[in-house]
Design a protein around this motif. Structure first.
Motif, PDB file in Angstrom:
ATOM      1  N   GLY A   1       0.874  -1.343   0.091  1.00 29.12           N
ATOM      2  CA  GLY A   1      -0.091  -0.067   0.018  1.00 29.12           C
ATOM      3  C   GLY A   1       0.726   1.264   0.101  1.00 29.12           C
ATOM      4  O   GLY A   1       2.001   1.314  -0.507  1.00 29.12           O
ATOM      5  N   ALA A   2       0.192   2.284   0.473  1.00 28.25           N
ATOM      6  CA  ALA A   2       0.945   3.540   0.450  1.00 28.25           C
ATOM      7  C   ALA A   2       1.920   3.711   1.142  1.00 28.25           C
ATOM      8  O   ALA A   2       2.751   4.560   1.035  1.00 28.25           O
ATOM      9  CB  ALA A   2      -0.034   4.839   1.083  1.00 28.25           C
ATOM     10  N   ALA A   3       2.305   2.967   2.238  1.00 30.77           N
ATOM     11  CA  ALA A   3       3.559   2.721   3.046  1.00 30.77           C
ATOM     12  C   ALA A   3       4.851   2.402   2.251  1.00 30.77           C
ATOM     13  O   ALA A   3       5.946   2.568   2.571  1.00 30.77           O
ATOM     14  CB  ALA A   3       3.615   1.715   3.917  1.00 30.77           C
ATOM     15  N   GLN A   4       4.478   1.964   0.725  1.00 33.36           N
ATOM     16  CA  GLN A   4       5.520   1.805  -0.178  1.00 33.36           C
ATOM     17  C   GLN A   4       5.516   2.725  -1.064  1.00 33.36           C
ATOM     18  O   GLN A   4       6.704   2.547  -1.975  1.00 33.36           O
ATOM     19  CB  GLN A   4       5.186   0.300  -0.785  1.00 33.36           C
ATOM     20  N   ASP A   5       5.296   4.049  -0.953  1.00 28.45           N
ATOM     21  CA  ASP A   5       5.310   5.377  -1.803  1.00 28.45           C
ATOM     22  C   ASP A   5       6.842   5.620  -1.675  1.00 28.45           C
ATOM     23  O   ASP A   5       7.525   5.493  -0.789  1.00 28.45           O
ATOM     24  CB  ASP A   5       4.620   6.151  -1.508  1.00 28.45           C
ATOM     25  N   PRO A   6       7.495   5.772  -2.852  1.00 31.40           N
ATOM     26  CA  PRO A   6       8.670   6.332  -2.964  1.00 31.40           C
ATOM     27  C   PRO A   6       8.900   7.641  -2.335  1.00 31.40           C
ATOM     28  O   PRO A   6       7.855   8.345  -2.383  1.00 31.40           O
ATOM     29  CB  PRO A   6       9.091   6.444  -4.440  1.00 31.40           C
ATOM     30  N   ALA A   7      10.258   8.034  -1.993  1.00 27.22           N
ATOM     31  CA  ALA A   7      10.241   9.148  -1.156  1.00 27.22           C
ATOM     32  C   ALA A   7      10.098  10.354  -2.032  1.00 27.22           C
ATOM     33  O   ALA A   7      10.438  10.545  -3.271  1.00 27.22           O
ATOM     34  CB  ALA A   7      11.808   9.180  -0.600  1.00 27.22           C
TER      35      ALA A   7
ATOM     36  N   LYS B   1       7.362  11.006  -3.339  1.00 25.74           N
ATOM     37  CA  LYS B   1       6.256  10.690  -4.448  1.00 25.74           C
ATOM     38  C   LYS B   1       5.104  10.058  -3.791  1.00 25.74           C
ATOM     39  O   LYS B   1       4.495   9.180  -4.315  1.00 25.74           O
ATOM     40  CB  LYS B   1       6.899   9.957  -5.368  1.00 25.74           C
ATOM     41  N   HIS B   2       4.740  10.679  -2.695  1.00 27.56           N
ATOM     42  CA  HIS B   2       3.477  10.230  -1.977  1.00 27.56           C
ATOM     43  C   HIS B   2       2.225  10.057  -2.732  1.00 27.56           C
ATOM     44  O   HIS B   2       2.128  11.132  -3.507  1.00 27.56           O
ATOM     45  CB  HIS B   2       3.381  10.882  -0.465  1.00 27.56           C
ATOM     46  N   GLY B   3       1.393   9.197  -2.563  1.00 27.80           N
ATOM     47  CA  GLY B   3       0.237   9.203  -3.595  1.00 27.80           C
ATOM     48  C   GLY B   3       0.512   8.330  -4.765  1.00 27.80           C
ATOM     49  O   GLY B   3      -0.478   7.908  -5.615  1.00 27.80           O
ATOM     50  N   ALA B   4       1.879   7.751  -4.969  1.00 25.14           N
ATOM     51  CA  ALA B   4       2.080   6.887  -6.082  1.00 25.14           C
ATOM     52  C   ALA B   4       1.307   5.592  -5.998  1.00 25.14           C
ATOM     53  O   ALA B   4       0.586   4.747  -7.014  1.00 25.14           O
ATOM     54  CB  ALA B   4       3.585   6.540  -6.051  1.00 25.14           C
ATOM     55  N   GLY B   5       1.254   5.137  -4.635  1.00 25.52           N
ATOM     56  CA  GLY B   5       0.281   3.916  -4.571  1.00 25.52           C
ATOM     57  C   GLY B   5      -1.046   3.795  -4.764  1.00 25.52           C
ATOM     58  O   GLY B   5      -1.509   2.968  -5.486  1.00 25.52           O
ATOM     59  N   TYR B   6      -1.584   4.842  -4.414  1.00 31.61           N
ATOM     60  CA  TYR B   6      -3.015   5.235  -4.627  1.00 31.61           C
ATOM     61  C   TYR B   6      -2.989   5.484  -6.085  1.00 31.61           C
ATOM     62  O   TYR B   6      -4.228   5.005  -6.762  1.00 31.61           O
ATOM     63  CB  TYR B   6      -3.451   6.722  -3.981  1.00 31.61           C
ATOM     64  N   LEU B   7      -2.366   6.074  -6.821  1.00 33.75           N
ATOM     65  CA  LEU B   7      -2.588   6.475  -8.049  1.00 33.75           C
ATOM     66  C   LEU B   7      -2.248   5.062  -9.013  1.00 33.75           C
ATOM     67  O   LEU B   7      -3.107   4.688 -10.024  1.00 33.75           O
ATOM     68  CB  LEU B   7      -1.484   7.473  -8.664  1.00 33.75           C
TER      69      LEU B   7
ATOM     70  N   GLY C   1      -1.634  11.340  -1.483  1.00 32.77           N
ATOM     71  CA  GLY C   1      -0.241  12.523  -1.736  1.00 32.77           C
ATOM     72  C   GLY C   1      -0.766  13.856  -1.513  1.00 32.77           C
ATOM     73  O   GLY C   1      -1.700  14.262  -1.007  1.00 32.77           O
ATOM     74  N   THR C   2       0.332  14.619  -2.068  1.00 37.68           N
ATOM     75  CA  THR C   2       0.064  16.007  -2.018  1.00 37.68           C
ATOM     76  C   THR C   2       0.103  16.547  -3.679  1.00 37.68           C
ATOM     77  O   THR C   2       0.462  16.045  -4.515  1.00 37.68           O
ATOM     78  CB  THR C   2       1.074  16.936  -1.305  1.00 37.68           C
ATOM     79  N   LEU C   3      -0.175  17.892  -4.000  1.00 40.49           N
ATOM     80  CA  LEU C   3      -0.140  18.632  -5.160  1.00 40.49           C
ATOM     81  C   LEU C   3       1.180  18.262  -5.860  1.00 40.49           C
ATOM     82  O   LEU C   3       1.274  17.686  -7.232  1.00 40.49           O
ATOM     83  CB  LEU C   3      -0.668  19.947  -5.337  1.00 40.49           C
ATOM     84  N   ASP C   4       2.209  18.516  -5.162  1.00 41.89           N
ATOM     85  CA  ASP C   4       3.693  18.440  -5.426  1.00 41.89           C
ATOM     86  C   ASP C   4       3.978  16.946  -5.629  1.00 41.89           C
ATOM     87  O   ASP C   4       4.533  16.656  -6.752  1.00 41.89           O
ATOM     88  CB  ASP C   4       4.588  19.149  -4.466  1.00 41.89           C
TER      89      ASP C   4
END
Length: 428
Positions: free
Chosen positions: A49-55, A57-63, A174-177
């Motif tokens: 899940g989201a705990a695996q998002d790259p540094a 680049k939060h929101g990558a797992g959701y995307l 994630g965030t906008l950025d």
């Protein structure tokens, strides 16, 4: 029972019989076979899940989860959705902090087509540029809409304060950025590392037998990597106890989030904590906080608490919303009730009524095929055992007053709360 396609073990369970089905390729699923209605519901989860998002680049797992049904194999996004619609197949994916999840629902007569499309979504997602950018735009639009939403802002600030410099502290979407920074290569890498047979959990409910399911398990999941390549998520205890953060939002009502240390899901004290939480704030209209905050003082429309046993952390949480000028009073009442519960414990009547409700209402979690499948996946993810449904109500019934006092010390004994308020609270 042994089938040519694979071995299964029948386990007596309520509300129905659960079978452990193992395919010839070694893929396991929990099955509730039920032919009264010609439907099949499947729930799947991949630990990560989201705990695996790259540094950064939060929101990558959701995307990634949002893109799995946006074109796969020979079908672009429109064609894939048309194939689903032709057979009235429902297929959805999402992500939470600890897992990627999928849900499939189909008429039994369309099972072959449904399972084939699920295989394509998991093993051959296209991640076409047009689909990536369209879904990214949808996520960004949602984030912009939430930018001044006090509930969202309070939740984000709460997790950031509870889990600083940890994957759990970042927003799932994630965030906008950070969402802008996610590239197609990031999504493909995350899929290859995270969607594997080793971290897969499957449950199926409906009009399908074990032998047929075993065959489909290999067909759907057999091409996935054998072993996931997940980043280790460190264990963490909630931080910020005793701190108070105010997020300035120009709204007439303050949103309050509070919490503290929790108890892990497989800890022997989890069930006492579960019963205790029902008494404090989990019991809707009967809880202490509901009675004191809403009924007696009219401070808020609702107030609640819950337990959050994540894979690498545990905490109790709570929340309410009230007029800015009454935020300090609401928080004081909440603290007072927690203190009373810690010092005096629940009454014998409260304990008896809580157990009666929690035992009697448990069956409501199993009144549809989708609910049953979802419950089974969660039980498997938490490592509670295929017989947990049989044992659960006995575990609740066995909770004693002494158990509650011990759980209260573990949950509230620190004497401090992490508090986040979004709004313009007076007196805080």
């Amino acid at each position: 029972m042994t089938f040519a396609a694979g071995a299964t073990t029948a386990v007596s369970a309520s509300p129905r019989m659960i079978e452990r089905v193992v395919s010839p390729g070694g893929i396991e699923a929990w099955l509730v076979e039920e032919h009264a209605v010609p439907l099949i519901a499947m729930e799947i989860a991949f630990v990560g899940g989201a705990a695996q998002d790259p540094a950064g680049k939060h929101g990558a797992g959701y995307l990634l989860a949002s893109l799995l049904d946006e074109g796969a194999g020979p079908y672009d996004a429109d064609a894939f959705q048309e194939k689903l619609a032709e057979k009235a197949i429902e297929l959805h994916f999402t992500a939470d902090r600890d897992a990627w999840r999928g849900s499939l629902k189909t008429l039994a007569r369309h099972a072959d087509e449904a399972f084939a499309l699920l295989r394509l979504a998991l093993c051959e997602p296209r991640l076409d540029t047009a689909a990536v950018e369209r879904v990214r735009a949808q996520v960004l639009a949602g984030l912009r809409h939430e930018a001044k939403d006090p509930d969202t802002l309070a939740n984000r600030a709460f997790f950031a304060a509870a889990f600083p410099n940890h994957p759990y502290g970042h927003p799932i979407r994630g965030t906008l950025d950070s969402v802008e920074a996610v590239g197609r290569a990031d999504l493909d890498d995350l899929r290859r590392r995270g969607l594997a047979r080793s971290n897969l959990v499957v449950s199926v409910v409906g009009a399908i037998d074990a032998a047929t399911l075993a065959r489909h398990l290999d067909a759907v999941f057999g091409a996935l990597p054998a072993t996931a390549d997940l980043v280790e998520v460190p264990e963490i205890a909630p931080d910020g106890l005793g701190s108070r953060t105010v997020v300035d939002v120009d709204v007439p009502q303050s949103v309050i989030r509070f919490g503290g240390p929790g108890i892990a899901r497989r800890d022997p004290d989890f069930m006492p904590a579960f019963v205790l939480n029902h008494i404090l704030g989990g019991g809707a209209f009967t809880s202490r906080l509901f009675q004191e905050v809403r009924e007696k003082r009219g401070l808020a429309y609702g107030v609640s608490t819950g337990l959050m046993p994540l894979r690498r952390a545990a905490m109790f949480t709570g929340g309410t919303a009230t007029k800015n000028e009454r935020a300090a009073e609401s928080l004081a009442v909440i603290r007072e009730e927690i203190g009373k519960l810690l010092a005096e414990g629940p009454s014998a009547d409260e304990l008896a009524k809580a157990k009666q409700y929690l035992i009697g209402s448990y069956a409501l979690n199993f009144d549809t095929s989708t609910k049953i499948a979802s419950q089974l996946v969660q039980i498997a993810l938490e490592g509670l055992g295929i017989d947990y449904i049989d044992r659960r109500n006995d575990l609740v019934a066995a909770v004693t007053a002494e158990d509650l006092r011990r759980a209260a010390q573990r949950l509230y004994g620190a004497g401090e709360l992490l508090v986040v308020v979004a709004g313009r609270p007076v007196g805080l």
